[in-house]
Motif scaffolding. Structure first.
Motif, PDB file in Angstrom:
ATOM      1  N   PRO A   1       0.815  -0.947   0.074  1.00 15.27           N
ATOM      2  CA  PRO A   1       0.108   0.082   0.092  1.00 15.27           C
ATOM      3  C   PRO A   1       0.694   1.307  -0.009  1.00 15.27           C
ATOM      4  O   PRO A   1       0.508   2.311  -0.357  1.00 15.27           O
ATOM      5  N   PHE A   2       1.885   1.219   0.734  1.00 14.91           N
ATOM      6  CA  PHE A   2       2.978   2.140   0.502  1.00 14.91           C
ATOM      7  C   PHE A   2       4.305   1.657   0.046  1.00 14.91           C
ATOM      8  O   PHE A   2       4.815   0.495  -0.014  1.00 14.91           O
ATOM      9  N   ALA A   3       5.007   2.854  -0.802  1.00  9.95           N
ATOM     10  CA  ALA A   3       6.426   2.423  -1.065  1.00  9.95           C
ATOM     11  C   ALA A   3       7.127   2.564   0.137  1.00  9.95           C
ATOM     12  O   ALA A   3       6.850   2.838   1.219  1.00  9.95           O
ATOM     13  N   ALA A   4       8.533   2.028  -0.141  1.00 11.47           N
ATOM     14  CA  ALA A   4       9.414   2.240   1.177  1.00 11.47           C
ATOM     15  C   ALA A   4       9.585   3.444   1.855  1.00 11.47           C
ATOM     16  O   ALA A   4       9.668   3.651   2.934  1.00 11.47           O
ATOM     17  N   ASP A   5       9.272   4.752   0.914  1.00 14.78           N
ATOM     18  CA  ASP A   5       9.526   5.886   1.447  1.00 14.78           C
ATOM     19  C   ASP A   5       7.908   6.586   1.937  1.00 14.78           C
ATOM     20  O   ASP A   5       7.878   7.847   2.095  1.00 14.78           O
ATOM     21  N   MET A   6       6.992   5.614   2.060  1.00 14.17           N
ATOM     22  CA  MET A   6       5.651   5.921   2.754  1.00 14.17           C
ATOM     23  C   MET A   6       5.070   6.722   1.477  1.00 14.17           C
ATOM     24  O   MET A   6       3.901   7.380   1.893  1.00 14.17           O
ATOM     25  N   GLU A   7       5.478   6.719   0.348  1.00 17.91           N
ATOM     26  CA  GLU A   7       4.506   7.344  -0.811  1.00 17.91           C
ATOM     27  C   GLU A   7       3.391   6.329  -1.256  1.00 17.91           C
ATOM     28  O   GLU A   7       3.661   5.066  -1.434  1.00 17.91           O
ATOM     29  N   PRO A   8       2.161   6.580  -0.958  1.00 22.14           N
ATOM     30  CA  PRO A   8       0.985   5.809  -1.299  1.00 22.14           C
ATOM     31  C   PRO A   8       1.092   5.348  -2.784  1.00 22.14           C
ATOM     32  O   PRO A   8       1.422   5.945  -3.610  1.00 22.14           O
TER      33      PRO A   8
ATOM     34  N   GLN B   1       9.068   2.765  11.013  1.00 20.15           N
ATOM     35  CA  GLN B   1       8.113   1.595  11.508  1.00 20.15           C
ATOM     36  C   GLN B   1       7.593   0.796  10.235  1.00 20.15           C
ATOM     37  O   GLN B   1       7.337  -0.141  10.181  1.00 20.15           O
ATOM     38  N   TRP B   2       7.338   1.593   9.053  1.00 14.62           N
ATOM     39  CA  TRP B   2       6.690   0.793   7.844  1.00 14.62           C
ATOM     40  C   TRP B   2       8.084  -0.142   7.423  1.00 14.62           C
ATOM     41  O   TRP B   2       7.665  -0.989   6.989  1.00 14.62           O
ATOM     42  N   LYS B   3       9.038   0.230   7.390  1.00 15.34           N
ATOM     43  CA  LYS B   3      10.194  -0.471   6.970  1.00 15.34           C
ATOM     44  C   LYS B   3      10.193  -1.688   7.793  1.00 15.34           C
ATOM     45  O   LYS B   3      10.536  -3.009   7.400  1.00 15.34           O
ATOM     46  N   PHE B   4       9.981  -1.595   8.980  1.00 16.15           N
ATOM     47  CA  PHE B   4      10.356  -2.677   9.985  1.00 16.15           C
ATOM     48  C   PHE B   4       9.203  -3.695   9.931  1.00 16.15           C
ATOM     49  O   PHE B   4       9.037  -4.829   9.836  1.00 16.15           O
ATOM     50  N   LEU B   5       7.702  -3.033   9.877  1.00 10.64           N
ATOM     51  CA  LEU B   5       6.465  -3.870   9.376  1.00 10.64           C
ATOM     52  C   LEU B   5       6.760  -4.344   8.121  1.00 10.64           C
ATOM     53  O   LEU B   5       6.347  -5.885   7.858  1.00 10.64           O
TER      54      LEU B   5
END
Length: 541
Positions: free
Chosen positions: A301-308, A524-528
């Protein structure tokens, strides 16, 4: 605004100074979101494995295999060992070792632990508390609040400095907000001292217990989505021939969403009061189905940089397919809440439904016309680069956590360890009227639990738990999902296009990410992402 004014008046001495400003903003947003969109927090009394499930955290640390678990990520769990491992704390008879330790810690002291829990879960918790009190002398006070209020109550308790509870059972998706607000105790040190090496080996889903490499809770409820099918319809020889003639493949538990949608259309015969599906179309629940459909298209749902990246062609296709499938649902799909959905499906005139353990407890009950007549399967997947990708979804789950304000952190943690031990968690899950569904391997072998759920259901449920993708364990999860559900619901009603719905959602997600702190969210997204099941993680773009 009243809550915000109260927060503004709190002196900084009530809170860690580094958190004070951030907590005010976080609580304000959460309270406003709650009162504006209470379904953001609401489970409606919903009774819904990770790469961490089969290898314990301490074993990762000791063997150095954490890199293998997280793939290309450099993330590893932190080594924090201020104490030697407590003697006698082995998985076998863990609950007895905990009771002995607590009795020693509490000797000659008058101690009461307060547990904040969702209303309706007392049957899962009190039998454990009674045994704990009997063996240790530590009293337990149970504080029940409505399921849609528990996370909010925890936030208010934290910012007010009231410190009214020692343990709490929030919904797992809410842990990141609670952690960032300073409400929960970091359990790394206590787990390093007390949790046996093998404690997590048979826990089928533990992704949500961790945030940014640290432990903050223990999952106590296995809420993995799966599918329910009317077995008589699937196995009817005439229907099987007709379907195969029309579609060129066998009528059976479907592998893909495309197959499921075709089967719902095939069985939808409203003139006979027979309907294709009972999938949810209320705003509370509709986004969860799209979440699974989208992942099954092969994208994060997001790229690694939190871009949707939900508003790509695949996201639009997933939403269009969901909306098309709405034509083959029973008439009340847009209005019925949870229990009415269950009751409608239990009458026997609908081909399929989506749900979790609580659904099965109802459908396997004495008043259900479909009791013993259901087939089960994982949520459907999609064909990605010529191979089937299925992405079961862990959607809720209650989680034992320790309040950062407790005056008895060691004893409170030990109660959580006790409650989630193999023996005691089995007792908790045995309660047919409670919320907790199986989440440890041992549960699937217990005769009482098998009687409540049925062996056929448990086989599929265990497999789905082992392979589940996590919920969006980010700070602001409710805000992200509120935007998603509102825009999807509008598109489903025909008020906006699929592209408009997803473009608007992506825009709102970017704003949420900025407000929560982009770098913190990326961490956190990288970890998740690193904790998604490996077979799924490797195939998402």
């Amino acid at each position: 605004m009243i809550h915000f004014l109260i927060i503004e008046c709190l002196p900084p001495s009530h809170l860690h100074l580094a958190y004070f400003t951030k907590i005010k903003v976080t609580i304000y947003k959460i309270l406003v979101s709650y009162y504006k969109h209470p379904t953001c927090f609401m489970r409606n009394i919903m009774l819904p494995r990770s790469s961490l499930g089969s290898i314990s955290r301490r074993r990762l640390l000791r063997t150095g295999t954490s890199a293998a678990i997280v793939g290309a990520s450099s993330l590893t769990f932190p080594v924090s060992t201020p104490h030697a491992q407590e003697a006698g704390f082995h998985l076998e008879k863990l609950h007895e070792a905990v009771l002995q330790k607590v009795a020693s810690l509490a000797a000659k002291r008058d101690i009461e632990l307060s547990i904040l829990q969702p209303k309706g879960s007392l049957g899962n918790i009190k039998p454990l508390g009674d045994r704990f009190t009997q063996a240790t002398g530590v009293a337990i006070r149970y504080v029940e609040v409505p399921v849609d209020n528990i996370n909010t109550q925890m936030m208010i308790d934290t910012v007010s400095g009231a410190g009214t509870f020692d343990l709490a059972l929030p919904a797992t998706f809410g842990l990141p907000d609670l952690i960032e607000a300073g409400a929960l105790l970091n359990l790394d040190d206590l787990a390093a001292r007390y949790a046996p090496d093998a404690f997590q080996d048979d826990a089928l889903f533990s992704i949500g217990d961790y945030y940014k490499n640290s432990l903050y809770g223990y999952q106590t409820d296995g809420d993995a989505y799966l599918m329910f099918y009317n077995r008589d319809w699937l196995e009817n020889s005439d229907e099987k021939k007709r379907f195969a003639d029309q579609h060129g493949y066998e009528l059976k538990v479907p592998d893909t969403w495309d197959e499921l949608d075709s089967m719902m259309a095939f069985f939808h015969r409203p003139e006979e009061k027979l309907y294709g599906g009972a999938l949810f179309r209320t705003p509370n629940y509709i986004a969860w189905e799209w979440w699974i459909r989208f992942h099954a298209k092969g994208y994060w749902p997001f790229a690694a940089d939190m871009e949707p990246q939900i508003n790509n062609a695949e996201g639009e296709e997933a939403l269009d397919e969901l909306i098309s499938a709405s034509k083959y649902l029973y008439p009340e799909a847009r209005t019925n809440g949870l229990f009415d959905n269950w009751k409608a499906f239990a009458e026997g005139g609908i081909f399929c439904n989506i749900g979790w353990g609580g659904t099965q407890k109802f459908l396997n009950g004495p008043n259900s016309a479909v009791r013993g007549k259901l087939a089960f399967g994982p949520t459907p997947g999609g064909m990605v680069k010529g191979a089937l990708l299925q992405t079961p979804y862990f959607n809720w789950g209650w989680n034992y956590t320790v309040s950062s304000a407790t005056k008895e952190p060691e004893i409170a943690y030990l109660f959580a360890l006790f409650a989630c031990s193999p023996e005691m968690s089995t007792v908790a899950v045995q309660d047919a009227g409670g919320y907790f569904d199986p989440f440890r391997k041992e549960h699937y072998e217990d005769p009482k639990i098998v009687e409540v759920y049925s062996a056929e259901f448990l086989k599929t449920h265990q497999e789905s738990m082992r392979k589940s993708i996590p919920d969006l364990y980010l700070q602001g999860q409710g805000e992200y999902f509120d935007a998603l559900r509102e825009n999807i619901a509008q598109a489903e009603r025909g008020e906006i296009t699929c592209r408009e719905a997803l473009d608007t959602t992506a825009k709102q997600w970017r704003k949420t990410t900025r407000r929560m702190g982009r770098q913190s969210q990326i961490e956190q997204w990288k970890f998740l992402r690193s904790l998604y099941p490996e077979a799924i993680r490797e195939r998402l773009a």
